[in-house]
Write a protein that holds these residues in place. Structure first.
Motif, PDB file in Angstrom:
ATOM      1  N   MET A 196     -13.255  89.050 102.710  1.00 23.34           N
ATOM      2  CA  MET A 196     -14.695  89.640 102.181  1.00 23.34           C
ATOM      3  C   MET A 196     -14.763  90.844 101.501  1.00 23.34           C
ATOM      4  O   MET A 196     -15.259  91.039 100.574  1.00 23.34           O
ATOM      5  CB  MET A 196     -15.716  89.499 103.262  1.00 23.34           C
ATOM      6  CG  MET A 196     -16.950  89.769 102.821  1.00 23.34           C
ATOM      7  SD  MET A 196     -17.482  88.757 101.760  1.00 23.34           S
ATOM      8  CE  MET A 196     -19.286  89.226 101.260  1.00 23.34           C
ATOM      9  N   ALA A 197     -13.878  91.825 102.130  1.00 19.15           N
ATOM     10  CA  ALA A 197     -13.736  93.144 101.530  1.00 19.15           C
ATOM     11  C   ALA A 197     -12.932  93.136 100.157  1.00 19.15           C
ATOM     12  O   ALA A 197     -13.352  93.980  99.379  1.00 19.15           O
ATOM     13  CB  ALA A 197     -13.153  94.219 102.510  1.00 19.15           C
ATOM     14  N   ALA A 198     -12.128  92.463 100.133  1.00 26.73           N
ATOM     15  CA  ALA A 198     -11.005  92.037  98.878  1.00 26.73           C
ATOM     16  C   ALA A 198     -11.966  91.520  97.881  1.00 26.73           C
ATOM     17  O   ALA A 198     -11.981  91.886  96.855  1.00 26.73           O
ATOM     18  CB  ALA A 198     -10.057  91.157  99.063  1.00 26.73           C
ATOM     19  N   THR A 199     -12.906  90.527  98.148  1.00 21.50           N
ATOM     20  CA  THR A 199     -13.592  89.958  97.308  1.00 21.50           C
ATOM     21  C   THR A 199     -14.645  90.839  96.397  1.00 21.50           C
ATOM     22  O   THR A 199     -14.870  91.008  95.413  1.00 21.50           O
ATOM     23  CB  THR A 199     -14.484  88.789  97.983  1.00 21.50           C
ATOM     24  OG1 THR A 199     -13.442  87.823  98.270  1.00 21.50           O
ATOM     25  CG2 THR A 199     -15.538  87.934  96.583  1.00 21.50           C
ATOM     26  N   LEU A 200     -15.373  91.622  97.416  1.00 20.69           N
ATOM     27  CA  LEU A 200     -16.286  92.778  97.036  1.00 20.69           C
ATOM     28  C   LEU A 200     -15.620  93.781  96.113  1.00 20.69           C
ATOM     29  O   LEU A 200     -16.211  94.172  95.266  1.00 20.69           O
ATOM     30  CB  LEU A 200     -17.128  93.429  98.153  1.00 20.69           C
ATOM     31  CG  LEU A 200     -18.132  94.418  98.191  1.00 20.69           C
ATOM     32  CD1 LEU A 200     -19.194  93.915  97.378  1.00 20.69           C
ATOM     33  CD2 LEU A 200     -18.540  95.204  99.384  1.00 20.69           C
ATOM     34  N   CYS A 201     -14.522  94.205  96.461  1.00 22.08           N
ATOM     35  CA  CYS A 201     -13.628  95.272  95.896  1.00 22.08           C
ATOM     36  C   CYS A 201     -13.189  94.586  94.230  1.00 22.08           C
ATOM     37  O   CYS A 201     -13.453  95.289  93.449  1.00 22.08           O
ATOM     38  CB  CYS A 201     -12.473  95.650  96.525  1.00 22.08           C
ATOM     39  SG  CYS A 201     -11.642  96.865  95.827  1.00 22.08           S
TER      40      CYS A 201
ATOM     41  N   ASN B  46      -2.476  83.435  95.955  1.00 22.90           N
ATOM     42  CA  ASN B  46      -1.413  83.919  95.591  1.00 22.90           C
ATOM     43  C   ASN B  46      -1.548  84.303  93.930  1.00 22.90           C
ATOM     44  O   ASN B  46      -1.004  85.232  93.313  1.00 22.90           O
ATOM     45  CB  ASN B  46       0.004  83.595  95.959  1.00 22.90           C
ATOM     46  CG  ASN B  46       0.009  82.281  95.573  1.00 22.90           C
ATOM     47  OD1 ASN B  46      -0.906  81.719  95.184  1.00 22.90           O
ATOM     48  ND2 ASN B  46       1.330  81.570  95.596  1.00 22.90           N
ATOM     49  N   ILE B  47      -1.838  83.046  93.286  1.00 20.86           N
ATOM     50  CA  ILE B  47      -1.813  83.259  91.644  1.00 20.86           C
ATOM     51  C   ILE B  47      -2.949  84.048  91.386  1.00 20.86           C
ATOM     52  O   ILE B  47      -3.064  84.862  90.454  1.00 20.86           O
ATOM     53  CB  ILE B  47      -2.177  81.787  91.484  1.00 20.86           C
ATOM     54  CG1 ILE B  47      -0.810  80.815  91.454  1.00 20.86           C
ATOM     55  CG2 ILE B  47      -2.270  81.655  89.856  1.00 20.86           C
ATOM     56  CD1 ILE B  47      -1.048  79.508  91.185  1.00 20.86           C
ATOM     57  N   LYS B  48      -4.230  83.947  92.029  1.00 22.04           N
ATOM     58  CA  LYS B  48      -5.365  84.777  91.782  1.00 22.04           C
ATOM     59  C   LYS B  48      -4.971  86.295  91.959  1.00 22.04           C
ATOM     60  O   LYS B  48      -5.549  87.172  91.264  1.00 22.04           O
ATOM     61  CB  LYS B  48      -6.781  84.340  92.335  1.00 22.04           C
ATOM     62  CG  LYS B  48      -7.274  82.886  91.977  1.00 22.04           C
ATOM     63  CD  LYS B  48      -8.542  82.784  92.758  1.00 22.04           C
ATOM     64  CE  LYS B  48      -9.314  81.668  92.009  1.00 22.04           C
ATOM     65  NZ  LYS B  48     -10.740  81.601  92.619  1.00 22.04           N
TER      66      LYS B  48
ATOM     67  N   MET C 103      -9.474  99.542  91.471  1.00 25.86           N
ATOM     68  CA  MET C 103     -10.198  98.696  92.603  1.00 25.86           C
ATOM     69  C   MET C 103      -9.703  97.483  92.324  1.00 25.86           C
ATOM     70  O   MET C 103      -9.644  96.765  93.432  1.00 25.86           O
ATOM     71  CB  MET C 103     -11.667  99.095  92.238  1.00 25.86           C
ATOM     72  CG  MET C 103     -12.258 100.274  92.439  1.00 25.86           C
ATOM     73  SD  MET C 103     -14.259 100.211  92.670  1.00 25.86           S
ATOM     74  CE  MET C 103     -14.580  98.968  94.029  1.00 25.86           C
ATOM     75  N   MET C 104      -9.330  97.084  90.981  1.00 28.55           N
ATOM     76  CA  MET C 104      -8.748  95.655  91.028  1.00 28.55           C
ATOM     77  C   MET C 104      -7.439  95.510  91.824  1.00 28.55           C
ATOM     78  O   MET C 104      -7.110  94.653  92.494  1.00 28.55           O
ATOM     79  CB  MET C 104      -8.624  95.175  89.567  1.00 28.55           C
ATOM     80  CG  MET C 104      -9.964  95.145  88.840  1.00 28.55           C
ATOM     81  SD  MET C 104     -10.798  93.727  89.435  1.00 28.55           S
ATOM     82  CE  MET C 104      -9.876  92.620  88.402  1.00 28.55           C
ATOM     83  N   CYS C 105      -6.552  96.809  91.525  1.00 31.89           N
ATOM     84  CA  CYS C 105      -5.395  96.752  92.388  1.00 31.89           C
ATOM     85  C   CYS C 105      -5.156  96.674  93.706  1.00 31.89           C
ATOM     86  O   CYS C 105      -4.646  95.972  94.703  1.00 31.89           O
ATOM     87  CB  CYS C 105      -4.380  97.857  91.837  1.00 31.89           C
ATOM     88  SG  CYS C 105      -4.115  97.975  90.061  1.00 31.89           S
ATOM     89  N   LEU C 106      -6.431  97.665  94.099  1.00 33.88           N
ATOM     90  CA  LEU C 106      -6.730  97.687  95.722  1.00 33.88           C
ATOM     91  C   LEU C 106      -7.008  96.182  96.191  1.00 33.88           C
ATOM     92  O   LEU C 106      -6.720  95.649  97.292  1.00 33.88           O
ATOM     93  CB  LEU C 106      -7.654  98.409  95.967  1.00 33.88           C
ATOM     94  CG  LEU C 106      -7.278 100.043  95.767  1.00 33.88           C
ATOM     95  CD1 LEU C 106      -8.415 100.867  96.230  1.00 33.88           C
ATOM     96  CD2 LEU C 106      -6.055 100.158  96.757  1.00 33.88           C
ATOM     97  N   ALA C 107      -7.768  95.328  95.298  1.00 28.91           N
ATOM     98  CA  ALA C 107      -8.307  94.077  95.713  1.00 28.91           C
ATOM     99  C   ALA C 107      -7.177  93.271  95.691  1.00 28.91           C
ATOM    100  O   ALA C 107      -7.250  92.303  96.614  1.00 28.91           O
ATOM    101  CB  ALA C 107      -9.316  93.633  94.551  1.00 28.91           C
ATOM    102  N   CYS C 108      -6.212  93.443  94.822  1.00 29.60           N
ATOM    103  CA  CYS C 108      -4.936  92.382  94.828  1.00 29.60           C
ATOM    104  C   CYS C 108      -4.293  92.517  96.081  1.00 29.60           C
ATOM    105  O   CYS C 108      -3.759  91.572  96.741  1.00 29.60           O
ATOM    106  CB  CYS C 108      -4.037  92.854  93.767  1.00 29.60           C
ATOM    107  SG  CYS C 108      -2.521  92.055  93.826  1.00 29.60           S
ATOM    108  N   ARG C 109      -4.023  93.885  96.685  1.00 33.60           N
ATOM    109  CA  ARG C 109      -3.422  94.118  97.817  1.00 33.60           C
ATOM    110  C   ARG C 109      -4.157  93.711  99.027  1.00 33.60           C
ATOM    111  O   ARG C 109      -3.453  92.859  99.824  1.00 33.60           O
ATOM    112  CB  ARG C 109      -3.364  95.649  97.919  1.00 33.60           C
ATOM    113  CG  ARG C 109      -2.644  96.092  99.358  1.00 33.60           C
ATOM    114  CD  ARG C 109      -2.353  97.660  99.361  1.00 33.60           C
ATOM    115  NE  ARG C 109      -1.800  97.986 100.775  1.00 33.60           N
ATOM    116  CZ  ARG C 109      -1.458  99.119 100.823  1.00 33.60           C
ATOM    117  NH1 ARG C 109      -2.005 100.214 100.410  1.00 33.60           N
ATOM    118  NH2 ARG C 109      -0.739  99.606 101.844  1.00 33.60           N
ATOM    119  N   GLY C 110      -5.629  93.564  98.903  1.00 30.93           N
ATOM    120  CA  GLY C 110      -6.299  92.862 100.230  1.00 30.93           C
ATOM    121  C   GLY C 110      -6.089  91.449 100.087  1.00 30.93           C
ATOM    122  O   GLY C 110      -6.006  90.868 101.180  1.00 30.93           O
ATOM    123  N   MET C 111      -5.879  90.767  98.871  1.00 30.49           N
ATOM    124  CA  MET C 111      -5.704  89.350  98.888  1.00 30.49           C
ATOM    125  C   MET C 111      -4.463  88.890  99.295  1.00 30.49           C
ATOM    126  O   MET C 111      -4.306  87.933 100.123  1.00 30.49           O
ATOM    127  CB  MET C 111      -6.098  89.050  97.278  1.00 30.49           C
ATOM    128  CG  MET C 111      -7.507  89.035  96.849  1.00 30.49           C
ATOM    129  SD  MET C 111      -7.763  88.530  95.133  1.00 30.49           S
ATOM    130  CE  MET C 111      -7.347  87.179  94.897  1.00 30.49           C
TER     131      MET C 111
END
Length: 259
Positions: free
Chosen positions: A1-6, A112-114, A198-206
């Motif tokens: 959820m946090a990765a999606t919000l980020c 993983n592709i996303k 923020m997009m790079c951080l979201a990738c790390r969370g995903m």
């Protein structure tokens, strides 16, 4: 959820920053005339990346584009290139980010592709933000270096080269300062840079949410009510005569069956 919000917040900020860079690139008020302690108030001049304008006190505005490319300063051409590159990187990043949104389901696309697409969009947003900030800063440096120059003279634009505007000529030397387009470009580039982070951080969370799978066999433990049946088949009888002989002539415990 946090990765999606980020991811969504980074995408929205990147869109806002890209809109700011586009608006700054198209504006004409990159360098505006400083009216402080200026005896001439009937004429107000300003210039941008693509044309220079003169506005009279009556409200009439006359703009003239830069018809030449080779006659312009090299720094101005570099600023144009940086802003265009930033817009192109930002547009490609937005296109990739739309398909990489985790809240959107598109076919059988795996997470993983996303995540990889999100990281790519974030890097493009970072490059776009750096290009926009670099272009605006370079033009601001040009304004600072040419703080005093002649605008309405015969045979020259002054800061950006060219001829006089509106038939005006004379020894007027107005001061030019930062226009609103510079501040819009700075803010837009900074917001775009933050969106890329923020997009790079979201990738790390995903990627961290992904569970590693191992292929194996499942075993079922025996319960208390499990019964084992004896094997009714007869077991083969071994003949001691076929025991292996050692080197010194003694018989070993090894046995061999011959079929």
């Amino acid at each position: 959820m946090a990765a999606t919000l980020c991811q969504v917040m980074g995408f929205m900020l990147s869109l806002l920053g890209l809109a700011g860079i586009i608006a700054a690139t198209g504006m004409d008020q990159w360098a505006t005339e400083d009216l402080f302690d200026n005896p001439v108030t009937a004429v107000y001049s300003y210039s941008g990346l693509w044309r220079s304008c003169v506005r009279q006190s009556s409200g009439f505005t006359e703009c003239r584009p830069y018809f030449t490319i080779l006659g312009l300063p090299a720094l101005l051409q570099a600023v144009r290139a940086l802003m265009i590159v930033g817009i192109v990187f930002g547009a490609i990043g937005c296109l990739i980010a739309i398909f990489a949104l985790k809240c959107l389901k598109m076919g059988n696309m795996e997470d993983n592709i996303k995540a990889t697409m999100t990281l790519t969009a974030g890097i493009l947003f970072l490059l776009a933000g750096v290009s926009g900030i670099a272009g605006v800063s370079a033009f601001a440096n040009l304004v600072v270096q040419s703080f005093r120059f002649t605008t309405f003279t015969e045979g020259g634009y002054g800061l950006l080269g060219g001829g006089g505007l509106g038939g005006l000529s004379g020894p007027l030397t107005p001061r030019y300062t930062f226009g609103p387009a510079l501040f819009i470009g700075w803010v837009g580039g900074a917001i775009l840079f933050i969106g890329g982070i923020m997009m790079c951080l979201a990738c790390r969370g995903m990627t961290s949410d992904q569970k590693q799978r191992y292929d194996g066999m499942a075993y079922k433990a025996a319960s208390q009510h499990t019964y084992y049946k004896s094997d009714p088949r007869p077991r083969p009888v071994y003949n001691d005569s076929y025991k292996a002989q050692s080197v010194d002539g003694r018989q070993s415990n090894q046995r061999f069956d011959y079929v």
